[in-house]
Design a protein around this motif. Structure first.
Motif, mmCIF file in Angstrom:
data_model
loop_
_atom_site.group_PDB
_atom_site.id
_atom_site.type_symbol
_atom_site.label_atom_id
_atom_site.label_comp_id
_atom_site.label_asym_id
_atom_site.label_seq_id
_atom_site.Cartn_x
_atom_site.Cartn_y
_atom_site.Cartn_z
ATOM 1 N N GLY A 92 34.965 44.425 49.522
ATOM 2 C CA GLY A 92 35.244 43.619 50.706
ATOM 3 C C GLY A 92 35.474 42.161 50.351
ATOM 4 N N GLU A 98 34.445 38.542 43.221
ATOM 5 C CA GLU A 98 33.344 38.712 44.185
ATOM 6 C C GLU A 98 33.262 37.454 45.039
ATOM 7 O OE1 GLU A 98 30.722 39.325 46.440
ATOM 8 O OE2 GLU A 98 30.332 40.928 44.997
ATOM 9 N N ASP A 99 33.291 37.614 46.375
ATOM 10 C CA ASP A 99 33.295 36.430 47.238
ATOM 11 C C ASP A 99 31.898 35.874 47.523
ATOM 12 O OD1 ASP A 99 33.211 38.922 48.813
ATOM 13 O OD2 ASP A 99 32.997 37.572 50.519
ATOM 14 N N GLU A 100 30.847 36.681 47.375
ATOM 15 C CA GLU A 100 29.497 36.155 47.623
ATOM 16 C C GLU A 100 29.064 35.338 46.412
ATOM 17 O OE1 GLU A 100 26.522 39.061 49.080
ATOM 18 O OE2 GLU A 100 28.290 40.325 49.396
ATOM 19 N N LYS A 119 25.525 47.466 46.904
ATOM 20 C CA LYS A 119 24.611 46.322 47.015
ATOM 21 C C LYS A 119 23.468 46.645 47.968
ATOM 22 C CE LYS A 119 28.532 43.180 46.683
ATOM 23 N NZ LYS A 119 29.339 42.241 47.452
ATOM 24 N N ASP A 178 34.660 43.494 43.769
ATOM 25 C CA ASP A 178 34.060 43.667 45.091
ATOM 26 C C ASP A 178 35.087 44.342 46.005
ATOM 27 O OD1 ASP A 178 32.290 43.380 47.219
ATOM 28 O OD2 ASP A 178 32.979 41.357 47.699
HETATM 29 CA CA CA Z 1 32.395 40.817 49.695
#
Ligand code: CA
Length: 222
Positions: A56, A11-13, A103, A54
């Motif tokens: 994206g 997950e990038d966030e 989300k 995730d």
């Molecule tokens: Ca993302």
């Protein structure tokens, strides 16, 4: 005791990654987190029992990564995505997503789905206990002094949340977002369910869910 189940979170966030990672660790799972698209070998090295992925990611599409993972090994995958398009959901399930969360989601909802997926895959987390209160989320049962409490699914989730955060004051807003999800907004919902939960708990012993005036509720076990 069983070996701890291993979960990979990609997950990038950073806020979501940290929140999900901490919550899964709180479940007693061994968690490895990655902030971006990683190669298959890196993931395989962890030998995960479950991947929270995730869709994206800055370095590539989560669906594509899932396709390549699945070509190697039948590891359960729970997708996280900001996209709510029907085609995305279909893509996810065609790849063989075990579950799919849009989300923003409530952490408790993610945990509930993760438990289901791990159970389906034959992996378990331990029942939760606080004093004479025992919550077996896999069986969907809660007990006090060994007696079944007969809780509804919502009451069970609420009690599990209290047990996980025993001794802490939990506000109604916090309970709404964590147990019900962000779109529930009426604090009366919390009051009604806390009241019903208390009633069932207090048939089996003294009060354990205390009201902290103006702040919220706290589970106190002695
Ligand atoms: Ca993302």
């Amino acid at each position: 005791m069983k070996q701890r189940a291993r979960v990979v979170v990609i997950e990038d966030e950073s806020a979501v990654r940290a929140g999900v990672g901490a919550a899964l660790e709180g479940e007693g799972l061994a968690v490895s987190v990655f902030a971006d698209y990683v190669d298959i070998e890196t993931i395989e090295a962890v030998m995960p029992d479950l991947i929270v992925l995730d869709v994206g990611l800055p370095g590539g599409d989560g669906f594509e990564l899932a396709r390549r993972l699945r070509a190697r090994r039948d590891v359960p995958i729970v997708f996280l995505t900001a996209r709510d398009a029907v085609t995305d959901r279909l893509t996810g399930f065609q790849i063989g997503a075990d579950d799919y969360l849009v989300k923003p989601f409530a952490i408790e909802e993610l945990l509930a789905r993760v438990r289901v997926v791990l159970r389906r895959a034959g992996r378990h987390t331990e029942p939760l206990q606080a004093g004479d209160v025992l919550v077996d989320e896999h069986a969907g049962l809660a007990f006090r002094n060994g007696q079944p409490l007969g809780l509804t699914p919502t009451e069970l989730r609420l009690l599990a949340f209290f047990v996980r955060h025993r001794g802490l004051v939990l506000s109604k807003t916090q309970l709404l977002s964590q147990v019900w999800g962000y779109d529930a907004y009426d604090p009366n919902v919390v009051e009604v369910h806390v009241s019903a939960l208390r009633h069932k708990l207090e048939e089996r012993g003294p009060r354990v869910v205390e009201t902290v005036r103006g702040l919220g509720y706290r589970l106190v076990v002695r």
